[in-house]
Design a protein around this motif. Structure first.
Motif, short mmCIF file in Angstrom:
data_model
loop_
_atom_site.label_atom_id
_atom_site.label_comp_id
_atom_site.label_asym_id
_atom_site.label_seq_id
_atom_site.Cartn_x
_atom_site.Cartn_y
_atom_site.Cartn_z
N SER A 81 57.40 78.85 40.33
CA SER A 81 55.94 78.82 40.33
C SER A 81 55.43 77.65 39.49
O SER A 81 56.07 77.26 38.50
N GLU B 15 48.27 71.38 55.52
CA GLU B 15 47.61 70.29 54.78
C GLU B 15 47.69 68.99 55.58
O GLU B 15 46.72 68.22 55.64
N ASP C 249 45.83 64.74 48.80
CA ASP C 249 44.49 64.85 48.18
C ASP C 249 44.00 63.46 47.75
O ASP C 249 42.83 63.12 47.92
N ASP D 241 49.98 77.93 38.69
CA ASP D 241 48.65 77.84 39.28
C ASP D 241 48.72 78.52 40.64
O ASP D 241 49.34 78.00 41.58
N ALA D 242 48.10 79.70 40.77
CA ALA D 242 48.24 80.50 41.99
C ALA D 242 47.74 79.75 43.22
O ALA D 242 48.36 79.81 44.29
N GLU D 243 46.63 79.03 43.09
CA GLU D 243 46.09 78.29 44.23
C GLU D 243 47.02 77.15 44.63
O GLU D 243 47.27 76.92 45.82
N LEU D 244 47.57 76.43 43.65
CA LEU D 244 48.51 75.35 43.96
C LEU D 244 49.79 75.91 44.57
O LEU D 244 50.35 75.33 45.50
N ASP D 245 50.26 77.06 44.06
CA ASP D 245 51.44 77.70 44.65
C ASP D 245 51.19 78.03 46.12
O ASP D 245 52.06 77.83 46.97
N ARG D 246 50.00 78.51 46.44
CA ARG D 246 49.67 78.85 47.82
C ARG D 246 49.68 77.60 48.69
O ARG D 246 50.23 77.61 49.79
N ARG D 247 49.08 76.53 48.20
CA ARG D 247 48.98 75.29 48.98
C ARG D 247 50.32 74.59 49.15
O ARG D 247 50.45 73.75 50.05
N THR D 248 51.29 74.91 48.30
CA THR D 248 52.56 74.20 48.36
C THR D 248 53.70 75.04 48.93
O THR D 248 54.85 74.63 48.86
#
Length: 265
Positions: A78, A96, A48, A81-88
């Motif tokens: 975890s 990415e 990012d 952060d649900a969105e960060l968990d998804r991206r990682t």
């Protein structure tokens, strides 16, 4: 490159140069740079940070390993952060890298096992040390390598991919270059200089041209394998570059005037 390395959570280091080249270093040498959640978060945040400022991103490892894949000892962790968990998630990290506008170069300095070999295949370019050890140990656990297997099968010949999946034997950098898994193999003590020179050469070109050329390289033959459709997409890419940058028109103007463009020698 002039900027000092920045600490992106200690397990991933980021070094931004003033020439459009950034370096992301995996920094868990005692764990052979296995990817725990913190390391995956570090990679995503580093990518990012590179977005919009880096034409080229080098991925490499600190110590004797490039990357030993996902850290199987950690279990599920975890970030909250649900969105960060998804991206990682590991598969998402590959996306990415694949979708990042910068050209990504893997500098394979040592062990690249399982998911570490996936990183080589998702990178746009790769240079390995002759001493590197690249392999997929998953069959030893009775498993098919979920990411590394398909990644190799899409990048190298079927018998060579089958060898890596079914034998768990490691190949060195020179063999990886012969098989087309990497672009070039060099002695370990030459790796940094070779990768830096390659990165600087690529970064000398226009950012828009590089980004859209990367899209074209992933699209053909990954999604488009029919000749006429592929040529049509090539025209679409050229149109997109023309719409976003004046560099193509300027380059054609220099060519018409008998001047050399970057890369012409």
């Amino acid at each position: 490159m002039s900027a000092e390395p920045q600490d992106a959570g200690s397990v991933v280091l980021v070094h931004h140069g003033d020439n459009g080249v950034s370096r992301i270093t995996f920094n868990r040498p005692r764990q052979r740079n296995a990817m725990n959640r913190a390391a995956r978060v570090g990679i995503v945040r580093a990518l990012d940070e590179c977005r919009g400022r880096s034409k080229v991103v080098i991925l490499t490892g600190n110590g004797p390993a490039f990357c030993a894949g996902v850290d199987l000892k950690e279990g599920e962790v975890s970030t909250g952060d649900a969105e960060l968990d998804r991206r990682t998630e590991w598969a998402a990290v590959q996306e990415e890298i694949r979708s990042h506008p910068a050209i990504v170069i893997a500098a394979v300095n040592g062990f690249a096992l399982g998911g570490g070999s996936t990183l080589i295949n998702v990178a746009d370019l790769a240079v390995a040390a002759n001493e590197a050890a690249i392999g997929m140990p998953e069959i030893g656990f009775g498993l098919y390598p979920t990411l590394a297997g398909p990644a190799a099968q899409l990048r190298i010949g079927p018998k060579r991919a089958a060898w890596m999946v079914l034998t768990a034997e490691r190949i060195d950098g020179a063999t990886a270059a012969e098989w087309g898994l990497v672009n070039l193999a060099v002695p370990l003590d030459k790796l940094h200089d070779e990768v830096t020179a390659l990165a600087e050469r690529v970064a000398s070109f226009d950012a828009t041209g590089l980004e859209w050329s990367k899209r074209g390289l992933w699209k053909i033959p990954g999604e488009i394998s029919e000749w006429t459709s592929a040529i049509a997409y090539g025209h679409e890419v050229a149109d997109e570059i023309r719409a976003r940058s004046t560099v193509l028109a300027e380059g054609l103007g220099r060519f018409a005037a008998g001047e050399r463009n970057p890369g012409q020698g």
